[in-house]
Scaffold this motif. Structure first.
Motif, PDB file in Angstrom:
ATOM      1  N   LYS A  46     -21.844  17.200  23.557  1.00  0.00           N
ATOM      2  CA  LYS A  46     -22.049  16.143  22.570  1.00  0.00           C
ATOM      3  C   LYS A  46     -20.796  15.290  22.444  1.00  0.00           C
ATOM      4  O   LYS A  46     -19.690  15.696  22.834  1.00  0.00           O
ATOM      5  CB  LYS A  46     -22.405  16.735  21.203  1.00  0.00           C
ATOM      6  CG  LYS A  46     -21.305  17.614  20.618  1.00  0.00           C
ATOM      7  CD  LYS A  46     -21.733  18.224  19.278  1.00  0.00           C
ATOM      8  CE  LYS A  46     -20.628  19.124  18.723  1.00  0.00           C
ATOM      9  NZ  LYS A  46     -21.027  19.742  17.429  1.00  0.00           N
ATOM     10  N   GLU A 127     -23.242  11.770  15.907  1.00  0.00           N
ATOM     11  CA  GLU A 127     -23.110  12.529  17.139  1.00  0.00           C
ATOM     12  C   GLU A 127     -24.185  12.076  18.112  1.00  0.00           C
ATOM     13  O   GLU A 127     -25.273  11.679  17.696  1.00  0.00           O
ATOM     14  CB  GLU A 127     -23.257  14.036  16.884  1.00  0.00           C
ATOM     15  CG  GLU A 127     -22.097  14.648  16.124  1.00  0.00           C
ATOM     16  CD  GLU A 127     -22.234  16.165  15.996  1.00  0.00           C
ATOM     17  OE1 GLU A 127     -23.336  16.697  16.290  1.00  0.00           O
ATOM     18  OE2 GLU A 127     -21.247  16.804  15.592  1.00  0.00           O
ATOM     19  N   SER A 128     -23.872  12.148  19.393  1.00  0.00           N
ATOM     20  CA  SER A 128     -24.845  11.758  20.406  1.00  0.00           C
ATOM     21  C   SER A 128     -24.751  12.690  21.603  1.00  0.00           C
ATOM     22  O   SER A 128     -23.750  13.394  21.787  1.00  0.00           O
ATOM     23  CB  SER A 128     -24.628  10.306  20.841  1.00  0.00           C
ATOM     24  OG  SER A 128     -23.378  10.176  21.493  1.00  0.00           O
ATOM     25  N   THR A 129     -25.801  12.661  22.402  1.00  0.00           N
ATOM     26  CA  THR A 129     -25.846  13.462  23.626  1.00  0.00           C
ATOM     27  C   THR A 129     -26.416  12.590  24.747  1.00  0.00           C
ATOM     28  O   THR A 129     -27.150  11.634  24.497  1.00  0.00           O
ATOM     29  CB  THR A 129     -26.753  14.693  23.449  1.00  0.00           C
ATOM     30  OG1 THR A 129     -28.084  14.256  23.116  1.00  0.00           O
ATOM     31  CG2 THR A 129     -26.226  15.596  22.340  1.00  0.00           C
TER      32      THR A 129
END
Length: 219
Positions: A46, A127-129
């Motif tokens: 992440k 948050e990112s993925t």
């Protein structure tokens, strides 16, 4: 709501007819932090983003979203602001720039984007993925940039980009491109059509601070 915030971050791109590098400049400024988490197998788990915006822009946002005029944003107003921001920057991949061995990596929309005010400054936290599993390659880079060039988001200190779980055999470095060198290296693409692209340009990406992770390939 979406339209109003989009005016803040996209007005320059919408209003440009043609500009040269000397005439294009940001109107909104933010200090950023990026936390990159890597799994033991070298897969990116992440990215954690925190953006702290300048006083003037923060004040503008406060006035715009303070519906009860009490000079602060309550939980509902912050939620409305977060939704507006998320919608406005979603088409720009949330201002994220992730490259894997020279190829752009698409990022999934964050499950939650939060807006907050601390010391009278707007904070954006999310948050990112990657949309698809991303394993570190020979060179993988991470950064943020606004393709409309309206917002300047930067990491003030190299330590504002932090990696957890860097695998053995990999090294990391913060790259801060020299503007003159970046323009010279990309002179062939800096055409009138480039600046007139209504979707924004990669010019700010050329200048953007980034973290590069290089890993030895084991076949």
């Amino acid at each position: 709501m979406h339209q109003r915030f989009a005016v803040f971050i996209g007005a320059l791109a919408a209003g440009l007819t043609f500009a040269t590098p000397a005439h294009v400049h940001p109107h909104v400024f933010a200090e950023a932090r990026l936390d990159i988490t890597i799994k033991p197998d070298g897969t990116v788990e992440k990215l954690g983003h925190v953006w702290r915006f300048d006083d003037l822009f923060s004040s503008t946002v406060l006035v715009e979203f303070d519906k009860n005029a009490d000079m602060k944003l309550d939980e509902k107003e912050l939620a409305d602001l977060a939704t507006t921001i998320s919608q406005s920057i979603s088409e720009y991949d949330y201002f994220q720039a992730v490259m894997h061995d020279g190829k752009n990596i698409a990022m999934a929309a964050p499950a939650h984007l939060m807006a907050d005010f601390q010391n009278n400054q707007l904070l954006i936290i999310f948050e990112s993925t990657p949309k698809q599993p991303l394993k570190l390659g020979k060179k993988t880079s991470f950064g943020v940039y606004d393709p409309t060039f309206y917002t300047a988001i930067d990491y003030v200190n190299d330590t504002d980009i932090h990696v957890t779980g860097l695998p053995a055999g990999c090294t990391q470095k913060v790259v801060r491109p020299d503007p003159d060198e970046a323009i010279a290296q990309n002179q062939g693409t800096l055409t009138e059509a480039f600046f007139n692209d209504p979707t924004g340009t990669n010019m700010s990406k050329i200048f953007a601070t980034r973290l590069e992770i290089e890993c030895a390939q084991n076949g």
